[in-house]
Motif scaffolding. Structure first.
Motif, mmCIF file in Angstrom:
data_model
loop_
_atom_site.group_PDB
_atom_site.id
_atom_site.type_symbol
_atom_site.label_atom_id
_atom_site.label_comp_id
_atom_site.label_asym_id
_atom_site.label_seq_id
_atom_site.Cartn_x
_atom_site.Cartn_y
_atom_site.Cartn_z
ATOM 1 N N ILE B 144 0.864 -1.192 0.000
ATOM 2 C CA ILE B 144 0.000 0.000 0.000
ATOM 3 C C ILE B 144 0.895 1.234 0.000
ATOM 4 N N ARG B 145 0.534 2.213 -0.814
ATOM 5 C CA ARG B 145 1.309 3.452 -0.907
ATOM 6 C C ARG B 145 1.178 4.231 0.398
ATOM 7 N N ASP B 146 2.314 4.551 1.030
ATOM 8 C CA ASP B 146 2.229 5.367 2.247
ATOM 9 C C ASP B 146 2.689 6.808 1.994
ATOM 10 N N THR B 147 3.743 6.987 1.226
ATOM 11 C CA THR B 147 4.146 8.344 0.844
ATOM 12 C C THR B 147 4.562 8.302 -0.625
ATOM 13 N N ASP B 148 5.047 9.432 -1.111
ATOM 14 C CA ASP B 148 5.552 9.464 -2.492
ATOM 15 C C ASP B 148 6.933 8.824 -2.593
ATOM 16 N N PHE B 149 7.570 8.606 -1.439
ATOM 17 C CA PHE B 149 8.930 8.066 -1.467
ATOM 18 C C PHE B 149 8.910 6.575 -1.122
ATOM 19 N N THR B 150 8.827 5.772 -2.148
ATOM 20 C CA THR B 150 8.943 4.324 -1.981
ATOM 21 C C THR B 150 10.259 3.914 -2.643
ATOM 22 N N PRO B 151 10.786 2.741 -2.315
ATOM 23 C CA PRO B 151 12.055 2.340 -2.939
ATOM 24 C C PRO B 151 12.025 2.383 -4.468
ATOM 25 N N THR B 152 10.936 1.922 -5.063
ATOM 26 C CA THR B 152 10.907 1.926 -6.532
ATOM 27 C C THR B 152 10.743 3.350 -7.081
ATOM 28 N N HIS B 153 10.068 4.209 -6.318
ATOM 29 C CA HIS B 153 9.991 5.614 -6.758
ATOM 30 C C HIS B 153 11.366 6.273 -6.680
ATOM 31 N N ILE B 154 12.083 5.953 -5.596
ATOM 32 C CA ILE B 154 13.429 6.524 -5.461
ATOM 33 C C ILE B 154 14.306 6.045 -6.616
ATOM 34 N N GLU B 155 14.053 4.819 -7.046
ATOM 35 C CA GLU B 155 14.809 4.282 -8.198
ATOM 36 C C GLU B 155 14.423 4.989 -9.500
ATOM 37 N N ILE B 156 13.133 5.021 -9.762
ATOM 38 C CA ILE B 156 12.733 5.481 -11.107
ATOM 39 C C ILE B 156 12.662 7.001 -11.211
ATOM 40 N N PHE B 157 12.075 7.657 -10.218
ATOM 41 C CA PHE B 157 11.853 9.105 -10.344
ATOM 42 C C PHE B 157 13.075 9.935 -9.976
ATOM 43 N N TYR B 158 13.935 9.395 -9.125
ATOM 44 C CA TYR B 158 15.055 10.216 -8.656
ATOM 45 C C TYR B 158 16.418 9.666 -9.074
ATOM 46 N N MET B 159 16.398 8.578 -9.842
ATOM 47 C CA MET B 159 17.647 8.079 -10.402
ATOM 48 C C MET B 159 17.534 7.943 -11.931
ATOM 49 N N LEU B 160 16.538 7.193 -12.399
ATOM 50 C CA LEU B 160 16.444 6.931 -13.835
ATOM 51 C C LEU B 160 15.947 8.149 -14.623
ATOM 52 N N ILE B 161 14.907 8.803 -14.137
ATOM 53 C CA ILE B 161 14.415 9.977 -14.878
ATOM 54 C C ILE B 161 15.468 11.102 -14.899
ATOM 55 N N PRO B 162 16.130 11.409 -13.767
ATOM 56 C CA PRO B 162 17.238 12.372 -13.866
ATOM 57 C C PRO B 162 18.323 11.933 -14.851
ATOM 58 N N ALA B 163 18.569 10.618 -14.916
ATOM 59 C CA ALA B 163 19.565 10.135 -15.880
ATOM 60 C C ALA B 163 19.093 10.376 -17.311
#
Lengths: 254, 260
Positions: B144-163
């Protein structure tokens, strides 16, 4: 025939020039190969995922009403768009098959690593649909007719029409009727109950109601024909978009 | 005139320190180092995700989450920002100021280098599309989503998209500062193919806003995700980029082969 190349190295034959040209052109092809593969695979899987992903992710979403329609039409956008570039520029009638082959390989990669290894779902619940034969039909139609209009009319129509029979060898077992707690449902539905997802109850998709849920009525052929019609339209639109985006257009300012 | 005689005049075109003194085609070692470097980095990250996503990444409010995931997030944001500024600064500062006078050999060599840039960009698109986005899809069906910062979000939104942004901006700027055809005009297909995926980052704002207020669970094909679809479709523009590269390089190859 010897030709004067000029400069201090003097004469350069036509053969030497051709050899240099061939070597450099092969280098360009090889270097661009990875670019094309990465871009097509990544873009197709991503767009499918966020447009109609769930129909591709889950066996219990592969119903008779929407699955042969929505994912099939959405997947046609990239193959048709790139076919426009490959056919109009290079006369290569291979884009649909190449795109769908890449898409299928990458979907299996994702099903295994993301849904099976990472998410813990069984592969039998997250297998992707089969589209490769349908793509071959479109490319073959293009080769035989050499007409974009006829390819849309025949090839794209068959793409939508035949998705169900093409997938039937994999899908049939999941549509076996089961009686469960006094209710009739499919084996795929039962898998959906067993593998509860956070989106429940939306993920329990008993979409076929009343007379539609009769295991053998006219739902499938009806959807297939409608899907063929939609795919024909999508093919023309995507082909047009492909032509527009492949124009060598420049702007003076961004 | 031979290639040797038409060797690249670094005094006139003091752009890349790595540019060879004479035409050498593509540098396969650089090409494969780029691909291998990005792939290995992602593989290591993926191992980290596999090991710590479910063990210490389920609850944002646990102290372990702050240690294993938030520190990583802050590190990624810092690294991405510094890298982006560095790439832009380097490419701009080392731009060719005399593009009207470059030889076909030099232009051809730069096209090969540009292909290496585009390979890095499309590889990151590939990793984002195939492995990043769908690991997030799998995650959201389990947790269940608890915040916007989940491990996969940290992977995709803050690592892959910046890349994607870094390699996309780098690819665009490389062409803009080193290729004559791109120096005074903007190639529409290139702008679309790079601009679309870059706009995924702002669209993340809409996505998270929507998930926070009216759509907590993740049906992946829900309309809230169709902004991503539209921006992903912009990658169709790469067909035009490939066509442009092939046709321009064909012209250059003809010149180089004739003069070589």
């Amino acid at each position: 025939m010897p030709q004067t190349g000029g400069g201090e190295e003097g004469v350069r034959t036509a053969d030497q020039q051709a050899a240099t040209r061939r070597r450099l052109e092969n280098t360009v092809d090889m270097a661009l190969f990875a670019v094309i593969v990465f871009a097509v695979a990544g873009a197709t899987v991503f767009v499918m995922s966020v447009t109609i992903g769930d129909w591709e992710f889950w066996a219990d979403w592969k119903d008779r009403r929407y699955w042969p329609l929505a994912p099939v039409a959405a997947l046609l956008i990239f193959p048709a768009g790139l076919a426009a570039a490959f056919w109009s520029r290079f006369r290569l009638p291979v884009a649909c098959t190449a795109v769908v082959l890449l898409y299928s390989l990458m979907r299996w990669l994702s099903a295994y690593f993301n849904f099976h290894i990472f998410g813990g779902f069984p592969l039998s619940f997250v297998w992707p649909s089969i589209f490769i034969p349908l793509a071959i039909i479109i490319d073959c139609t293009l080769v035989i007719t050499r007409s974009v209009f006829l390819t849309g009319l025949i090839g794209a129509f068959l793409w939508g029409l035949l998705v169900y029979p093409v997938n039937w060898p994999l899908l049939a077992a999941f549509h076996e009727p089961i009686t469960y707690n006094g209710e009739m449902l499919t084996a795929a539905d039962l898998l959906g109950y067993e593998y509860i997802r956070t989106g429940l109850p939306e993920y329990v998709r008993v979409v076929e109601r009343t007379v539609l849920r009769t295991f053998g009525d006219a739902v499938t052929p009806l959807t297939a024909v409608f899907s063929g019609f939609i795919c024909t339209l999508v093919f023309y639109i995507a082909w047009g978009a492909g032509l527009v985006l492949n124009r060598q257009a420049w702007l003076k300012k961004l | 005139m031979s290639v040797t005689a038409r060797s690249l005049d670094l005094a006139e075109h003091p752009t890349d320190a790595g540019e060879a003194a004479q035409f050498e085609g593509i540098r396969w070692s650089t090409y494969f180092k780029v691909i291998l470097g990005i792939s290995v980095s992602f593989f290591v990250y993926r191992l980290y995700l596999q090991k710590y996503a479910f063990s210490v990444g389920l609850d944002y409010f646990e102290p372990e989450f702050a240690v294993y995931w938030m520190r990583l997030l802050y590190g990624q944001i810092a690294l991405a920002s510094v890298t982006l500024v560095g790439v832009v600064f380097y490419l701009w500062q080392t731009r060719d100021r005399n593009l009207d006078a470059i030889t076909p050999e030099l232009e051809l060599q730069r096209y090969f280098k540009w292909i290496t840039w585009l390979a890095s960009y499309t590889l990151v698109v590939f990793l984002t599309g195939v492995l990043g986005a769908e690991s997030d899809a799998a995650w959201h069906q389990i947790v269940i989503r608890d915040t916007d910062f989940t491990p996969t979000h940290i992977e995709i939104f803050y690592m892959l998209i910046p890349a994607i942004i870094i390699t996309g901006v780098g690819s665009f700027l490389y062409a803009r500062t080193r290729l004559p055809m791109h120096s005074k005009k903007v190639f529409v297909s290139l702008a679309v193919a790079i601009g679309g995926p870059i706009l995924i980052m702002p669209n993340v704002g809409f996505n998270e806003w929507g998930h926070t207020f009216f759509y907590a669970e993740e049906v992946f094909n829900a309309p809230i995700h169709w902004g991503f679809s539209g921006l992903g479709l912009a990658l169709l523009g790469l067909g035009g980029v490939v066509t442009h590269i092939v046709s321009r390089m064909k012209e250059l190859i003809d010149e180089v082969a004739t003069h070589a």
